[in-house]
Design a protein around this motif. Structure first.
Motif, PDB file in Angstrom:
ATOM      1  N   SER A 127       0.822  -1.205   0.000  1.00  0.00           N
ATOM      2  CA  SER A 127       0.000   0.000   0.000  1.00  0.00           C
ATOM      3  C   SER A 127       0.857   1.257   0.000  1.00  0.00           C
ATOM      4  O   SER A 127       0.561   2.227  -0.701  1.00  0.00           O
ATOM      5  N   GLU A 147      -6.928   0.902  -0.808  1.00  0.00           N
ATOM      6  CA  GLU A 147      -7.282  -0.212   0.057  1.00  0.00           C
ATOM      7  C   GLU A 147      -8.584   0.119   0.808  1.00  0.00           C
ATOM      8  O   GLU A 147      -8.808   1.256   1.203  1.00  0.00           O
ATOM      9  N   ASP A 172      -5.473  -1.404  -5.183  1.00  0.00           N
ATOM     10  CA  ASP A 172      -4.936  -1.959  -3.941  1.00  0.00           C
ATOM     11  C   ASP A 172      -5.927  -2.965  -3.370  1.00  0.00           C
ATOM     12  O   ASP A 172      -6.975  -2.592  -2.860  1.00  0.00           O
ATOM     13  N   GLU A 173      -5.598  -4.230  -3.445  1.00  0.00           N
ATOM     14  CA  GLU A 173      -6.449  -5.337  -3.000  1.00  0.00           C
ATOM     15  C   GLU A 173      -7.894  -5.175  -3.472  1.00  0.00           C
ATOM     16  O   GLU A 173      -8.804  -5.030  -2.668  1.00  0.00           O
TER      17      GLU A 173
END
Ligand code: ADP
Ligand code: MG
Lengths: 250, 318
Positions: free
Chosen positions: B41, B81, B157-158
Motif C-alpha cells: 500500500s 485499500e 490496492d487489494e
C-alpha cells in the motif's frame, strides 16, 4: 477530457459538500439550533421588547457567542472526517490542488452559514415593523456578522486538519476562537488596561473579532475591518493547506 | 508506462519501502504480492501521489508524480485499500462528482457516468445511498470511480479484498477485459488471484523486491515442481520404492501414506526440468502394481510465496 479549470473544481467540491449537508439532518438541526439560540438570547436575555429601542443591537451582540460554538461544530468534520473515513486518499490523488480543495470545502461551509444567517431575517422585519431602524446599519451588521462567521470558520477548517478526531478539532477551534473574541471583549480589555500601556491594549484589541465586528455594526463598511477579516481567513486557510499537504509526507 | 525507480519510504525511522524499482508497460497486469505489512500500500500511495517518497522517483506516462502531479494523476485511476467512498451520497451523485472533478461537462458527463455504471453493474442501485450498499457494491462503486475517465494506468490496492467468490470473479473479469490498452498494477496476497489475472508478478517482503517474473516461472521455484504424485492399490511398498528409485532421472521417493486401502507417494526428479512420468509408467506397467492416479505437480505458489517472503532477502537473491 480536458483539464478542468480551478473554478469548475472548486464548484464541484462545493457542490458535493453542500449535498452532504442537506442529505443529513445535520443542516436542519444546525439551522434550528442557531435560530433558537439567537432568539433565546435576543428575547429572553436582552429583553428585546422591553428595551423599547427599535434597533438590532441586542440581536447582533450575541452573534459572536453563538458562532463560538456553532461554527466550529460545522467546521470540525471538514477535514477530520476525510481522514477518519480514508476518503482523503481518494481526494488527494484526484487531479486537483490542495488549495482548490480547501477553497471548495471552506466556501461550501461559509455559504451554509450564510444561509442560516439569512433565516434570521424575520428579526429585521419585526424591528422594521415596530420602529424605524437604520437599514444601512443593519446591512453593515449583517456583512460584519457574515465576515466574522467566515473568520471563525477558517479557524475551524484549519483545526479540523489537525486531528482525525472531530471532538479534538472542535475543542481546538473553540479555544482559538475564544481568544479572538476575548482579545477585544470590554471586561478583558478593561482588566488589561489597568496595568498595560494603552498602545498594547489597542494592539491586542485590534486582533479581536469583536472590535472589528462592533466597528462594522456602526453602519459604515470600513475597508480596514473587511481587510482584517479577509487577512485572518487567508492566513488560516493557508495554514489549513499546509497542514493537509503535511500529512502526505507523514 | 509506470516506472518506479529506487523508491524508498520511512515511517518515523522504520523503513516501509526500500530501494524498490520496477516498471509496468501497457497491456501488462502486474501482480504486486507480499505478506501484510510488506509495503504494498505504501508503494501504491507513492505511485498515485498520496505519499511523497523519501527517495527515488515515480513516472507515470512520462510525468514525474512529484514534479508534475496533476498531469500524472489525470492518467491514473486509483482504487485505494478498503475502497473509501463518501457513504452519504448516492451512487450516481458520487460518480457525477468524480466526473465533474475529472473535467467532464454537460451531456458528456452524463454519458460517462451512465456508461461507467453500466460497466460496473451499478445501474440498479444508482439512486441508493452508498452506506446502504453491501461491501461488494461499495467496492464496485470505488472501482467505477477509478475507471470513469478511462485512464491509461490503473492502480488497484487489494481490489477483491472482502468479496465473496462470485464477486471476486466479476472484478477479475472486469480487470482482464480492460487490460488490453492499460497498464495495471494490482496488489494482493491471494496467490490464485495473481495467477488468474496477472501477466507478471513481483513479490516484495519487508519493503524490498525479491522476485519479478511470470506466474508460471514463479511456480517452478516450488520444491514440488516437476514431482510426480502417485496413488496405487495396496502392494509391497519396499519393492515399489526400489523399482521407482531405479527409474532414470529419479532423485528420491517420499512415501506419503501406506494403508490397507492404498499407497500414496511422491517421486522427485533430480532437477525440476527432468521428466520422469513416462519412466515411472513404464517401470510400474509390468506389474504387479495397479496405478489409481498419477499426476505431475506444477508446484504450489503458496509454498514459493512462503519460502521467498520468510527467509532473509539475501538468501533468496536471484
Ligand atoms: N501511516 C503509517 N505510519 C506508520 N507506519 C505505517 C503507516 N502506514 C504503514 N505503516 C507501516 O509500513 C509497513 C508497510 O505497510 P503497508 O504498505 O500498508 O503494507 P501492505 O499494504 O503490504 O500490507 C507496515 O509495517 C506498516 O505498519
Ligand atoms: Mg495494504
Amino acid at each position: 477530457m480536458k483539464p478542468s479549470g480551478t473554478t469548475a473544481i472548486v464548484l464541484a467540491v462545493l457542490r458535493r459538500e453542500m449535498q452532504s449537508y442537506f442529505v443529513s439532518p445535520v443542516a436542519y438541526v444546525f439551522i434550528v439550533i442557531f435560530l433558537l439560540l439567537l432568539g433565546f438570547f435576543t428575547f429572553q436575555v436582552t429583553r428585546f421588547f422591553e428595551a423599547g429601542q427599535a434597533d438590532l443591537q441586542g440581536f447582533f451582540q450575541w452573534h459572536p457567542w453563538v458562532f463560538l460554538f456553532l461554527v466550529p461544530a460545522v467546521a470540525m468534520r471538514l477535514w477530520s472526517e476525510e481522514r477518519r473515513l480514508g476518503t482523503i486518499e481518494l481526494l488527494l490523488t484526484l487531479p486537483v490542488t490542495v488549495t482548490q480543495l480547501v477553497m471548495g470545502k471552506y466556501l461550501a461551509a461559509w455559504l451554509f452559514i450564510g444561509i442560516a444567517l439569512l433565516f434570521t431575517f424575520p428579526m429585521v422585519l419585526t424591528v422594521a415593523y415596530l420602529g424605524d431602524p437604520d437599514m444601512g446599519a443593519v446591512f453593515c451588521a449583517y456583512v460584519g456578522s457574515f465576515l466574522m462567521a467566515g473568520a471563525f470558520l477558517s479557524v475551524g477548517s484549519m483545526t479540523s486538519a489537525l486531528s482525525r478526531n472531530p471532538v479534538v478539532c472542535f475543542i481546538l477551534a473553540v479555544v482559538v476562537c475564544l481568544f479572538f473574541i476575548l482579545a477585544g471583549y470590554p471586561p478583558v480589555t478593561g482588566t488589561i488596561s489597568a496595568w498595560a500601556p494603552v498602545w498594547l491594549v489597542n494592539r491586542v484589541a485590534d486582533l479581536s473579532f469583536l472590535s472589528h465586528f462592533l466597528s462594522l455594526q456602526r453602519g459604515v463598511i470600513d475597508l480596514r475591518d473587511v481587510l482584517y477579516f479577509v487577512s485572518v481567513i487567508t492566513f488560516m486557510l493557508y495554514l489549513n493547506g499546509v497542514l493537509v499537504r503535511g500529512r502526505k509526507s507523514a | 508506462m509506470i516506472e518506479v525507480d529506487a523508491l524508498s519510504k520511512t515511517y518515523s525511522g522504520v523503513p516501509a519501502v526500500e530501494d524498490l524499482s520496477f516498471s509496468v508497460a501497457k497491456g501488462e497486469i502486474l501482480g504486486f504480492l507480499g505478506p501484510n505489512g510488506a509495503g504494498k500500500s505504501t508503494t501504491m500511495r507513492m505511485i498515485t501521489g498520496f505519499l511523497t517518497p523519501d527517495r527515488g522517483t515515480v513516472r507515470v506516462g512520462g510525468y514525474d508524480v512529484v514534479r508534475e502531479p496533476l498531469a500524472a494523476r489525470r492518467k491514473i485511476g486509483y482504487l485505494p485499500e478498503n475502497a473509501p467512498v463518501y457513504e452519504d451520497m448516492t451512487v450516481q451523485s458520487y460518480l457525477d462528482f468524480i466526473a465533474r472533478i475529472r473535467g467532464f461537462g454537460g451531456a458528456q458527463r452524463k454519458k460517462r457516468v451512465d456508461a461507467t455504471m453500466a460497466r460496473c453493474f451499478l445501474g440498479d442501485v444508482r439512486f441508493q445511498t452508498i452506506h446502504t450498499l453491501s461491501k461488494g457494491f461499495k467496492q464496485r462503486v470505488c472501482f467505477a470511480q477509478s475507471i470513469l475517465h478511462d485512464p491509461d494506468y490503473l492502480v488497484l490496492d487489494e481490489p477483491t479484498d472482502g468479496l465473496d467468490p462470485n464477486q471476486k470473479h466479476e472484478v477479475r473479469q472486469m480487470i482482464r477485459e480492460m487490460s488490453v490498452h492499460k497498464a495495471i498494477i494490482l496488489s494482493t496476497h491471494i496467490l490464485d488471484e495473481m495467477e488468474a489475472v496477472c501477466t507478471r508478478a513481483i513479490i516484495i517482503a519487508r519493503g524490498r523486491l525479491v522476485v519479478d517474473e511470470t506466474p508460471e516461472r514463479l511456480r517452478t521455484r516450488s520444491p514440488l515442481h516437476g514431482a510426480v504424485s502417485l496413488s496405487l492399490a495396496p502392494c509391497a511398498v519396499d519393492e515399489l520404492t526400489a523399482r521407482l528409485q531405479g527409474v532414470e532421472g529419479v532423485d528420491r521417493v517420499a512415501l506419503l501414506a501406506a494403508e490397507g486401502t492404498g499407497v500414496t507417494l511422491r517421486v522427485f526428479p533430480r532437477a525440476p526440468e527432468v521428466a520422469i512420468a513416462e519412466g515411472i509408467v513404464r517401470a510400474l506397467g509390468i506389474g504387479p502394481f495397479h496405478i489409481r492416479s498419477l499426476f505431475v505437480e506444477k508446484g504450489r505458489l503458496d509454498e514459493v510465496f512462503r519460502e521467498i517472503t520468510q527467509t532473509p532477502p539475501s538468501a533468496t537473491a536471484h
